[in-house]
Design a protein around this motif. Structure first.
Motif, PDB file in Angstrom:
ATOM      1  N   GLY A  12       0.776  -1.228   0.000  1.00 21.05           N
ATOM      2  CA  GLY A  12       0.000   0.000   0.000  1.00 21.05           C
ATOM      3  C   GLY A  12       0.809   1.279   0.000  1.00 21.05           C
ATOM      4  N   GLU A  13       2.123   1.167   0.048  1.00 26.95           N
ATOM      5  CA  GLU A  13       2.957   2.371   0.029  1.00 26.95           C
ATOM      6  C   GLU A  13       3.789   2.396  -1.242  1.00 26.95           C
ATOM      7  N   ASP A  14       3.986   3.569  -1.783  1.00 24.69           N
ATOM      8  CA  ASP A  14       4.882   3.736  -2.932  1.00 24.69           C
ATOM      9  C   ASP A  14       6.281   3.967  -2.373  1.00 24.69           C
ATOM     10  N   CYS A  15       6.812   2.923  -1.734  1.00 18.04           N
ATOM     11  CA  CYS A  15       8.088   3.020  -1.023  1.00 18.04           C
ATOM     12  C   CYS A  15       8.847   1.708  -1.222  1.00 18.04           C
ATOM     13  N   SER A  16      10.039   1.815  -1.754  1.00 17.02           N
ATOM     14  CA  SER A  16      10.845   0.620  -2.008  1.00 17.02           C
ATOM     15  C   SER A  16      11.158  -0.143  -0.730  1.00 17.02           C
ATOM     16  N   LEU A  17      11.413   0.571   0.358  1.00 21.62           N
ATOM     17  CA  LEU A  17      11.730  -0.102   1.621  1.00 21.62           C
ATOM     18  C   LEU A  17      10.527  -0.877   2.164  1.00 21.62           C
ATOM     19  N   ALA A  18       9.340  -0.294   2.086  1.00 21.24           N
ATOM     20  CA  ALA A  18       8.135  -0.982   2.541  1.00 21.24           C
ATOM     21  C   ALA A  18       7.862  -2.208   1.673  1.00 21.24           C
ATOM     22  N   THR A  19       8.070  -2.075   0.378  1.00 22.41           N
ATOM     23  CA  THR A  19       7.892  -3.204  -0.531  1.00 22.41           C
ATOM     24  C   THR A  19       8.870  -4.313  -0.184  1.00 22.41           C
ATOM     25  N   GLN A  20      10.116  -3.946   0.113  1.00 22.65           N
ATOM     26  CA  GLN A  20      11.134  -4.926   0.472  1.00 22.65           C
ATOM     27  C   GLN A  20      10.789  -5.633   1.788  1.00 22.65           C
ATOM     28  N   ARG A  21      10.271  -4.882   2.756  1.00 23.63           N
ATOM     29  CA  ARG A  21       9.871  -5.497   4.031  1.00 23.63           C
ATOM     30  C   ARG A  21       8.779  -6.544   3.814  1.00 23.63           C
ATOM     31  N   GLU A  22       7.808  -6.212   2.976  1.00 17.76           N
ATOM     32  CA  GLU A  22       6.725  -7.167   2.706  1.00 17.76           C
ATOM     33  C   GLU A  22       7.264  -8.384   1.964  1.00 17.76           C
ATOM     34  N   ALA A  23       8.147  -8.172   1.008  1.00 19.35           N
ATOM     35  CA  ALA A  23       8.751  -9.290   0.280  1.00 19.35           C
ATOM     36  C   ALA A  23       9.584 -10.157   1.227  1.00 19.35           C
ATOM     37  N   ASP A  24      10.304  -9.544   2.147  1.00 21.66           N
ATOM     38  CA  ASP A  24      11.088 -10.306   3.130  1.00 21.66           C
ATOM     39  C   ASP A  24      10.180 -11.150   4.017  1.00 21.66           C
ATOM     40  N   ARG A  25       9.039 -10.591   4.410  1.00 25.07           N
ATOM     41  CA  ARG A  25       8.072 -11.338   5.225  1.00 25.07           C
ATOM     42  C   ARG A  25       7.573 -12.562   4.451  1.00 25.07           C
ATOM     43  N   LEU A  26       7.296 -12.369   3.165  1.00 23.41           N
ATOM     44  CA  LEU A  26       6.828 -13.486   2.341  1.00 23.41           C
ATOM     45  C   LEU A  26       7.916 -14.532   2.156  1.00 23.41           C
ATOM     46  N   ARG A  27       9.166 -14.099   2.013  1.00 26.56           N
ATOM     47  CA  ARG A  27      10.280 -15.048   1.908  1.00 26.56           C
ATOM     48  C   ARG A  27      10.405 -15.882   3.190  1.00 26.56           C
TER      49      ARG A  27
END
Length: 128
Positions: free
Chosen positions: A60-75
């Motif tokens: 929900g954020e246009d933020c690379s760091l937030a996207t990375q955090r969500e991807a890390d959670r999924l990993r």
């Protein structure tokens, strides 16, 4: 006799009396391997086998760091699913502000899942 190892392996399989179950990701988020081992033992004692892990993902954020955090959670969930023996991770994407950031992040998670023997099923965002 089959000439491909996969066919021979599949021919050697047979159904069991265990019930496949889906594990909600909230149940295993941040769980240590000992906790996952206990969960697998508890499921087995009930005649169940973890077949799938399910979760929601929000970008929900246009933020690379937030996207990375969500991807890390999924990993991390891919790792937990693989450790449990679940061969499927279903991700329902509920919010995407910047698809151009979410798609490559999810594609990387998909690649990681493939390497770990887990099929990633993303719903709510086309990865292509």
């Amino acid at each position: 006799m089959s000439t491909t190892p996969a066919t021979g392996t599949i021919e050697g399989c047979r159904p069991t009396d265990q019930t496949p179950v889906a594990v909600d990701a909230d149940t295993i988020a941040d769980a240590a391997h000992d906790d996952l081992r206990r969960l697998a033992d508890d499921l087995a004692s009930e005649g169940c086998v973890p077949a799938e892990v399910t979760t929601e993902a929000c970008f929900g954020e246009d933020c690379s760091l937030a996207t990375q955090r969500e991807a890390d959670r999924l990993r991390d969930l891919v790792d937990a699913a693989a450790f449990l023996g679940a061969n499927h991770l279903t991700v329902d994407v509920c919010d995407v502000t910047a698809p151009e950031k979410a798609r490559p992040a999810l594609s990387a998670v998909e690649e990681r899942a493939r390497r770990d023997g887990v099929t990633l099923d993303v719903r709510g965002l086309d990865l292509d």
